[in-house]
Design an enzyme around this catalytic site. Structure first.
Site, PDB file in Angstrom:
ATOM      1  CG  ASP A   1      -5.552   3.018   0.548  1.00  0.00           C
ATOM      2  OD1 ASP A   1      -5.084   1.838   0.769  1.00  0.00           O
ATOM      3  OD2 ASP A   1      -6.427   3.575  -0.432  1.00  0.00           O
TER       4      ASP A   1
ATOM      5  CG  ASP B   1      -1.360   1.055  -3.724  1.00  0.00           C
ATOM      6  OD1 ASP B   1      -0.340   1.403  -4.055  1.00  0.00           O
ATOM      7  OD2 ASP B   1      -1.470   2.306  -2.773  1.00  0.00           O
TER       8      ASP B   1
ATOM      9  CG  ASP C   1     -12.207 -15.511 -13.519  1.00  0.00           C
ATOM     10  OD1 ASP C   1     -11.556 -16.083 -11.278  1.00  0.00           O
ATOM     11  OD2 ASP C   1     -13.508 -15.920 -12.704  1.00  0.00           O
TER      12      ASP C   1
ATOM     13  CG  HIS D   1      -6.674 -15.573  -6.325  1.00  0.00           C
ATOM     14  ND1 HIS D   1      -6.430 -15.874  -7.306  1.00  0.00           N
ATOM     15  CD2 HIS D   1      -7.857 -14.937  -6.540  1.00  0.00           C
ATOM     16  CE1 HIS D   1      -6.883 -16.240  -7.970  1.00  0.00           C
ATOM     17  NE2 HIS D   1      -7.610 -16.094  -7.624  1.00  0.00           N
ATOM     18  CG  ASP D   2      -9.624 -18.944  -5.537  1.00  0.00           C
ATOM     19  OD1 ASP D   2      -9.688 -17.286  -4.743  1.00  0.00           O
ATOM     20  OD2 ASP D   2      -9.800 -18.263  -7.356  1.00  0.00           O
TER      21      ASP D   2
ATOM     22  CG  ASP E   1      -1.194   1.451   1.213  1.00  0.00           C
ATOM     23  OD1 ASP E   1      -1.796   1.853   0.499  1.00  0.00           O
ATOM     24  OD2 ASP E   1      -2.145   1.768   2.468  1.00  0.00           O
TER      25      ASP E   1
ATOM     26  CG  ASP F   1      -7.018 -12.424 -12.583  1.00  0.00           C
ATOM     27  OD1 ASP F   1      -8.151 -13.607 -13.591  1.00  0.00           O
ATOM     28  OD2 ASP F   1      -7.464 -12.501 -12.112  1.00  0.00           O
TER      29      ASP F   1
ATOM     30  CD  GLU G   1      -9.804 -20.384 -11.568  1.00  0.00           C
ATOM     31  OE1 GLU G   1      -9.529 -20.500 -10.664  1.00  0.00           O
ATOM     32  OE2 GLU G   1     -10.586 -19.380 -12.213  1.00  0.00           O
TER      33      GLU G   1
END
Length: 593
Positions: A33, A37, A208, A345-346, A29, A106, A269
């Site tokens: 915040d 990013d 995806d 990430h999954d 970051d 993605d 995927e």
């Protein structure tokens, strides 16, 4: 136009490359915040350059209401404000290219956000030109939804839309309506948005759930009911929505209309994909994509057929993992291409799932897993934090979690199905997607490990003061050093990219032994997936390849446990592997003395 045969030819640039996935919300970051990013990513590219990766896969940064952390896209050509601007994106992309890295974005086109202008128009009227961009069906005569499918994030896959008096289909969240790929106008919209990013300099796409874009329509226009495996409840519909009859037609049209006009890397995927489908999709002559993410090895620690899906835990049986990996190696060698991964990430963290995250073995087992995965043929993918052996997070309660899949499962499992709350939380600690989404710990100082100067959107791993990038990079025997070594070996030694991969002793419950061969080159990998010392010998069939009057000598190329006598590392008969130890050895044939 770039010929399709170029995609999978021996020597294609991505065959010797290693990719790194960035989950932008949790990477770095820059503005305080609490959300990672684009400028934060740019500030950390030297880390990836030092690691040696050639490809970066960036999870979605498009405009999104963040119902599913960016996999619900409201504008495919805009950047979400929390991540920055298109100018920030261009700066990041230029910085990647300057470091010799290519960017894969993605592509999420099985569904959009319900806030996308297409859907806002589509749901207003059956006569709207965008109505057919999505999948609509009338209710049954009794007003019930069109079929009995349960969505991946729980609840029915059908959501009522009052203005048109119809249900729309959503295989994931109700705020992620599925796109209608049967509509040629929708496909043209997808081709246009792909060209937008490729013309901007992007180098390819990770697609995806791409094998869900063709649905299994029946002759009367219905989607069939799923078999009843859980009486009285909705039935899992995910498997029925994969690998529909027009999938290859749509993918080949994508290649013909878009991809063949650019030098791209494409990875699809593909949940529920079989090896036959893997060959069909990735065949360099007749297929459509360069490689795919299949899930067979990700399902081996769940009880087959259990309606709880991935949350129904069972211990991993190592022979199952070895056989699954080898089946895909055999099926795609010479006629397709594998992508190699243990996390993303999954998925939960591999050192907790496949290795040992106890302090005494965490680093060693993370290094061993790296050796084992990178020993296979295919393109390896490293997920952020994997290169320092970051483990799962021991979430104390559901209040610590943020993932929509996890939150919905917890609510329904306890509130509607009456499952044991302790067992539900145990499953979340083992398999929850938030395990992979805690912020990247860059240092052991400051309030939030160098990730942010604000309040993180989700808590860091509680041991970030001991497990962080700065410490691991400084350790010559750390996890980072192992990944850097393996990436460098792949670039220098063609046998690791192009050589045939063979598995040995597939029935052994703790040892994984692989060989890679190309011409006169022969490499051996031996890994101990257990907490006891194991002894192994050079497989007899492999030893016979030296021929009469010859013997093999082993040269260590990568070792998960560098301590010990060099002659022990080179032994091939009666070699002893410490708990969670892995070795990658290059074999030389010499005359017997």
């Amino acid at each position: 136009m770039i010929a399709a045969t170029r995609r999978g030819a021996v020597g294609a640039w991505w065959r010797s490359a290693v990719a790194y996935q960035i989950y932008p919300r949790s990477f770095c970051d820059s503005d305080g915040d609490g959300i990672g990013d684009l400028r934060g990513i740019t500030s950390k590219l030297d880390h990836l350059q030092d690691l040696g990766v050639q490809v970066v896969w960036l999870s979605p940064v498009y405009a999104s209401p963040q119902d599913d952390n960016g996999y619900d896209i409201s504008d495919y050509r805009a950047i979400a404000p929390e991540y920055g601007t298109l100018a920030d994106f261009d700066e990041m992309l230029a910085a990647m290219h300057a470091r010799g890295m290519r960017l894969v974005m993605d592509l999420v086109v099985n569904h959009s956000s319900d806030e996308h202008v297409w859907f806002r128009q589509a749901r207003s009227s059956r006569d709207n030109p965008f109505h057919d961009h999505y999948i609509w069906r009338d209710p049954k005569p009794d007003g019930a939804p069109p079929n009995n499918w349960e969505a991946a994030f729980n609840g029915s896959v059908w959501e009522w839309n009052e203005p048109t008096g119809e249900y729309y289909l959503h295989m994931f969240s109700r705020r992620q309506p599925d796109l209608n790929w049967e509509n040629p106008a929708l496909r043209q919209e997808v081709w246009a948005l792909m060209r937008f990013w490729l013309d901007r300099g992007v180098d390819g796409f990770r697609m995806d759930v791409i094998n869900m874009i063709s649905k299994p329509w029946e002759a009367d226009g219905r989607l069939p009911d799923a078999p009843v495996v859980r009486p009285g409840f909705l039935q899992p519909g995910f498997a029925m929505s994969c690998n529909g009859p027009r999938l290859m037609e749509f993918l080949r049209e994508m290649r013909r209309e878009v991809l063949d006009h650019y030098d791209t890397l494409t990875v699809g995927e593909a949940p529920m994909a079989t090896v036959r489908q893997g060959r069909e999709i990735t065949d360099p002559r007749t297929g459509a994509l360069d490689m795919l993410f299949q899930f067979e090895h990700m399902d081996l620690d769940s009880i087959p057929g259990d309606p709880r899906g991935k949350w129904a835990l069972k211990p991993l049986h190592l022979p199952d993992l070895k056989r699954t990996m080898q089946r895909w190696q055999d099926a795609l060698h010479g006629c397709g291409w594998n992508s190699l991964y243990l996390s993303n990430h999954d998925q939960p963290r591999p050192v907790s799932r496949f290795g040992c995250d106890e302090p005494a073995h965490r680093v060693g087992s993370a290094r061993m897993l790296a050796i084992w995965l990178h020993a296979h043929q295919g393109t390896p993918y490293i997920y952020q934090g994997e290169e320092i052996g970051l483990p799962n997070t021991p979430f104390a309660s559901i209040e610590d979690c943020r993932d929509i899949e996890t939150l919905n499962m917890h609510r329904i499992a306890i509130g509607e199905r009456g499952e044991d709350p302790a067992e539900v939380m145990a499953a979340i600690r083992a398999k929850g997607r938030d395990n992979a989404r805690t912020p990247m710990p860059w240092s052991g100082t400051g309030p939030h490990a160098g990730f942010t100067r604000g309040t993180p959107w989700i808590d860091l791993h509680p041991h970030w003061r001991e497990i962080h990038v700065e410490r691991d990079r400084a350790d010559p025997h750390g996890v980072f050093a192992m990944y850097r070594r393996l990436i460098a070996l792949r670039r220098v030694h063609p046998v690791l990219a192009e050589g045939r991969c063979e598995g040995w002793a597939l029935d052994h419950s703790r040892l994984a032994i692989l060989s890679r061969s190309l011409g006169d080159e022969l490499w051996l990998v031996a890994c101990n997936f257990g907490g006891d010392t194991e002894t192994f010998d050079l497989p007899e069939e492999l030893a016979l390849r030296a021929g009469t009057g010859w013997r093999w000598l082993a040269e260590p190329m990568a070792l998960s446990h560098p301590a010990g006598a060099p002659d022990e590392h080179a032994r091939l008969q009666g070699a002893r592997l410490a708990p969670w130890e892995g070795r990658m050895l290059r074999l030389r044939r010499v005359p017997s003395s």
